[in-house]
Design an enzyme around this catalytic site. Structure first.
Site, PDB file in Angstrom:
ATOM      1  CG  ASP A 102      -0.339  -0.140   2.656  1.00 11.21           C
ATOM      2  OD1 ASP A 102       0.981   0.084   2.554  1.00 11.21           O
ATOM      3  OD2 ASP A 102      -0.904  -0.465   3.490  1.00 11.21           O
TER       4      ASP A 102
ATOM      5  CE1 TYR B 291       9.014   0.461   5.165  1.00 13.30           C
ATOM      6  CE2 TYR B 291       7.345   1.247   3.781  1.00 13.30           C
ATOM      7  CZ  TYR B 291       7.865   0.810   4.599  1.00 13.30           C
ATOM      8  OH  TYR B 291       7.001   0.183   5.661  1.00 13.30           O
TER       9      TYR B 291
HETATM   10  P1  NAD Z   1       0.127  -9.447  13.443  1.00 10.86           P
HETATM   11  O1  NAD Z   1       1.356 -10.309  14.098  1.00 10.86           O
HETATM   12  O2  NAD Z   1      -0.741  -8.332  14.386  1.00 10.86           O
HETATM   13  O3  NAD Z   1      -0.650 -10.343  12.408  1.00 10.86           O
HETATM   14  C1  NAD Z   1      -0.323 -11.183  11.643  1.00 10.86           C
HETATM   15  C2  NAD Z   1      -1.223 -12.456  11.954  1.00 10.86           C
HETATM   16  O4  NAD Z   1      -0.675 -13.685  11.216  1.00 10.86           O
HETATM   17  C3  NAD Z   1      -1.199 -13.173  13.441  1.00 10.86           C
HETATM   18  O5  NAD Z   1      -2.412 -13.071  14.038  1.00 10.86           O
HETATM   19  C4  NAD Z   1      -0.385 -14.554  13.427  1.00 10.86           C
HETATM   20  O6  NAD Z   1      -0.772 -15.481  14.271  1.00 10.86           O
HETATM   21  C5  NAD Z   1      -0.852 -14.783  11.875  1.00 10.86           C
HETATM   22  N1  NAD Z   1       0.237 -15.732  11.392  1.00 10.86           N
HETATM   23  C6  NAD Z   1       1.624 -15.883  11.632  1.00 10.86           C
HETATM   24  N2  NAD Z   1       2.017 -16.900  10.775  1.00 10.86           N
HETATM   25  C7  NAD Z   1       1.045 -17.574  10.065  1.00 10.86           C
HETATM   26  C8  NAD Z   1       0.726 -18.486   9.092  1.00 10.86           C
HETATM   27  N3  NAD Z   1       1.884 -19.321   8.659  1.00 10.86           N
HETATM   28  N4  NAD Z   1      -0.410 -18.798   8.604  1.00 10.86           N
HETATM   29  C9  NAD Z   1      -1.512 -18.128   8.941  1.00 10.86           C
HETATM   30  N5  NAD Z   1      -1.464 -17.092   9.905  1.00 10.86           N
HETATM   31  C10 NAD Z   1      -0.060 -16.765  10.302  1.00 10.86           C
HETATM   32  O7  NAD Z   1       0.948  -8.389  12.300  1.00 10.86           O
HETATM   33  P2  NAD Z   1       0.419  -7.166  11.389  1.00 10.86           P
HETATM   34  O8  NAD Z   1       1.233  -6.010  12.186  1.00 10.86           O
HETATM   35  O9  NAD Z   1      -1.086  -7.225  11.595  1.00 10.86           O
HETATM   36  O10 NAD Z   1       0.873  -7.447  10.092  1.00 10.86           O
HETATM   37  C11 NAD Z   1       0.294  -8.580   9.415  1.00 10.86           C
HETATM   38  C12 NAD Z   1       1.003  -8.588   7.952  1.00 10.86           C
HETATM   39  O11 NAD Z   1       0.754  -7.697   7.210  1.00 10.86           O
HETATM   40  C13 NAD Z   1       2.445  -8.201   8.094  1.00 10.86           C
HETATM   41  O12 NAD Z   1       3.286  -9.056   7.347  1.00 10.86           O
HETATM   42  C14 NAD Z   1       2.824  -6.866   7.638  1.00 10.86           C
HETATM   43  O13 NAD Z   1       4.002  -6.645   7.018  1.00 10.86           O
HETATM   44  C15 NAD Z   1       1.908  -6.937   6.547  1.00 10.86           C
HETATM   45  N6  NAD Z   1       1.107  -5.555   6.077  1.00 10.86           N
HETATM   46  C16 NAD Z   1       1.555  -5.423   4.726  1.00 10.86           C
HETATM   47  C17 NAD Z   1       1.213  -4.103   4.102  1.00 10.86           C
HETATM   48  C18 NAD Z   1       1.800  -3.846   2.937  1.00 10.86           C
HETATM   49  O14 NAD Z   1       1.474  -2.943   2.314  1.00 10.86           O
HETATM   50  N7  NAD Z   1       2.647  -4.864   2.247  1.00 10.86           N
HETATM   51  C19 NAD Z   1       0.548  -3.383   5.048  1.00 10.86           C
HETATM   52  C20 NAD Z   1       0.223  -3.674   5.919  1.00 10.86           C
HETATM   53  C21 NAD Z   1       0.710  -4.685   6.728  1.00 10.86           C
HETATM   54  C1  G6P Z   2       3.191   0.434   5.234  1.00  8.76           C
HETATM   55  C2  G6P Z   2       3.926  -0.745   4.696  1.00  8.76           C
HETATM   56  C3  G6P Z   2       3.927  -1.977   4.973  1.00  8.76           C
HETATM   57  C4  G6P Z   2       4.188  -2.075   6.236  1.00  8.76           C
HETATM   58  C5  G6P Z   2       3.362  -1.197   6.952  1.00  8.76           C
HETATM   59  C6  G6P Z   2       4.074  -1.173   8.512  1.00  8.76           C
HETATM   60  O1  G6P Z   2       1.793  -0.121   5.124  1.00  8.76           O
HETATM   61  O2  G6P Z   2       3.457  -0.597   3.159  1.00  8.76           O
HETATM   62  O3  G6P Z   2       4.532  -2.865   4.086  1.00  8.76           O
HETATM   63  O4  G6P Z   2       4.000  -3.297   6.917  1.00  8.76           O
HETATM   64  O5  G6P Z   2       3.619  -0.003   6.654  1.00  8.76           O
HETATM   65  O6  G6P Z   2       3.421  -0.593   9.417  1.00  8.76           O
HETATM   66  P1  G6P Z   2       3.566  -0.664  10.962  1.00  8.76           P
HETATM   67  O7  G6P Z   2       2.840   0.643  11.446  1.00  8.76           O
HETATM   68  O8  G6P Z   2       3.234  -1.890  11.383  1.00  8.76           O
HETATM   69  O9  G6P Z   2       5.094  -0.094  11.387  1.00  8.76           O
HETATM   70 MN    MN Z   3       4.522  -2.530   1.815  1.00  9.43          MN
END
Ligand code: NAD
Ligand code: G6P
Ligand code: MN
Length: 441
Positions: free
Chosen positions: A171, A263
């Protein structure tokens, strides 16, 4: 009207509530029939599942909603699987950030040595999860944003070379567009960006006004120099995010060609950033003390009351909304524009074909069609070619269980950049990731 079955992997994520609310808000645009949350940690997921039951009973009673830890129940018959797992959880994120920082190098969720540590854990867990999904839902669209998306994308490209229904998306480019719209005082959807890079390492070369065709980049440059740069939702952000967006002003002063992804700060100012991050209290601590507590407190309140009360906010959740709009683009063959991670194949003409790059794509029922940006200038090419090499070597290390390749990957990463440091950090990360990484020999 066709309705859709969706599974969210990582149902216990701190981002799930935003999705549940957004699915209600966007129900006319993207009508759901069934929604299943899946997590390997049933206990963490349960309050979010219970919150969902209350939310949907009040706001979307016809939705078939459930939550589970069973893969078959989760994946069978799904049209879309949204993936947001965090391999190792937030406690491992804390280690990813603190171990390199304790050795004087940036510790960050997705960039540098920390991101690479998370990358190896995610390769292990994502490969398993995608095989499980394909067992039960061979045709489902898999929308992955589990991080580090650059490394996950490279790994899934190798593991599932013929699978055209796996998309990796982030995002942050859209967040930067939204920020630019705040600065310009316009609607973010009126901006038509041209963008190139890798995930969490890219630049906007143009930002066109969709109505007039004017390139607004010079204006963004001037306004950023005058006023700084803020996230669109600055009022809801923690200080560390405000600092991160603030660095856009510095980057544009040093490298005025383009508007950077936030980033880029880590790659362009590794010494400055390492010196200014607190090794005892990193972003993981901020998230565990902030967002994680808030999300689970909201669940407890709603569950105790047995009703939503005032917990359903009208404000949109940009992250969830973006991912749902990606699904919508595919479902309705909209061929609208999204910034997606795809195999290069000439999109960035002077970068290797098999790099996973992030560019603007038209997205429809047959997947993304990337828009070419041509050759990129030497400076940007140099930065990206180095990082592509680093990420590819890390995925080699995953497949070959190779310590040597991991050492090369870390050495080539601009945030580490020194072989002795790379070895020291790698050894500490191996210790911390026992059982979660392939055994490197
Ligand atoms: P979080 O730890 O709160 O939540 C992650 C969840 O995944 C947990 O409930 C955990 O139990 C579960 N989990 C872990 N391993 C798993 C598996 N093998 N199978 C199924 N579930 C599993 O983390 P968060 O801060 O909410 O972030 C979640 C993910 O989303 C992270 O990878 C974060 O980097 C990603 N994210 C990406 C973007 C992006 O734009 N790319 C934006 C926001 C969040
Ligand atoms: C942005 C990025 C994600 C990252 C997140 C982290 O949305 O695109 O890839 O995981 O920020 O946010 P946080 O609030 O967990 O530091
Ligand atoms: Mn990202």
């Amino acid at each position: 009207m066709k309705t859709y079955d969706v599974c969210i992997v990582g149902g216990g994520s701190t981002f799930t509530l935003g999705f549940l609310k957004s699915f209600v808000r966007l129900r006319d645009e993207f009508p759901l029939r069934r929604l299943v949350l899946f997590d390997i940690d049933g206990e963490r997921q349960e309050p979010i599942g219970k919150y969902g039951e209350i939310l949907f009973k009040e706001r979307f009673p016809e939705l078939d909603f459930s939550y589970t830890t069973d893969v078959e129940e989760a994946y069978k018959g799904m049209d879309f699987v949204f993936m947001q797992m965090r391999a190792g959880g937030l406690p491992m994120r804390e280690k990813d950030e603190k171990i390199p920082l304790s050795m004087g190098k940036i510790g960050q969720e997705t960039c540098g040595a920390g991101g690479m540590a998370y990358g190896l854990r995610s390769c292990v867990d994502m490969v398993k999860a995608v095989h499980d999904i394909r067992t039960y839902a061979p045709m489902a669209w898999i929308l992955n944003y589990s991080n580090p998306a650059a490394i996950v994308a490279e790994c899934l490209r190798r593991e599932f070379p013929d699978d055209k229904r796996i998309l990796n998306i982030c995002d942050q480019p859209e967040n930067v567009v939204r920020s630019a719209s705040r600065l310009l005082g316009c609607d973010w959807e009126d901006l038509d960006p041209v963008y190139f890079g890798l995930n969490h390492y890219g630049w906007f070369t143009h930002m066109y006004d969709v109505h007039t065709g004017e390139d607004l980049l010079p204006k963004i440059k001037r306004l950023t120099a005058e006023r700084g740069f803020l996230p669109q939702d600055a009022e809801q952000r923690d200080q560390s995010w405000l600092d991160t967006y603030g660095m856009v002003q510095t980057i544009m002063a040093d490298f005025p060609d383009y508007l950077p992804n936030t980033y880029d700060q880590y790659y362009l100012y590794p010494d400055y950033k390492a010196a200014h991050l607190d090794p005892n209290y990193t972003r993981a601590n901020e998230v565990m003390d902030g967002r994680e507590k808030r999300v689970f407190a909201e669940c407890s309140e709603v569950i105790a009351a047995g009703k939503l009360g005032d917990k359903f906010h009208a404000i949109s959740d940009a992250h969830a909304e973006m991912m749902i709009k990606v699904a919508e683009a595919i479902a309705y063959n909209k061929n609208d524009r999204h910034i997606i991670i795809v195999e290069n194949n000439g999109a960035i003409a002077n970068l290797q074909d098999d790099a996973m790059v992030e560019v603007v794509c038209e997205l429809g029922i047959n997947g993304p069609r990337p828009m070419r940006v041509g050759n990129i200038p030497q400076f940007y090419y140099g930065l990206l070619a180095q990082q592509v090499s680093s990420e590819k070597l890390l995925v080699d290390a995953y497949y070959e269980h190779s310590y040597q390749k991991a050492l090369m990957a870390l050495t080539l990463n601009r945030l580490v950049n020194d072989a002795k440091k790379a070895r020291q950090i790698l050894d500490a990360l191996i210790e911390a990731n026992k059982g979660m990484w392939p055994e490197l020999k």
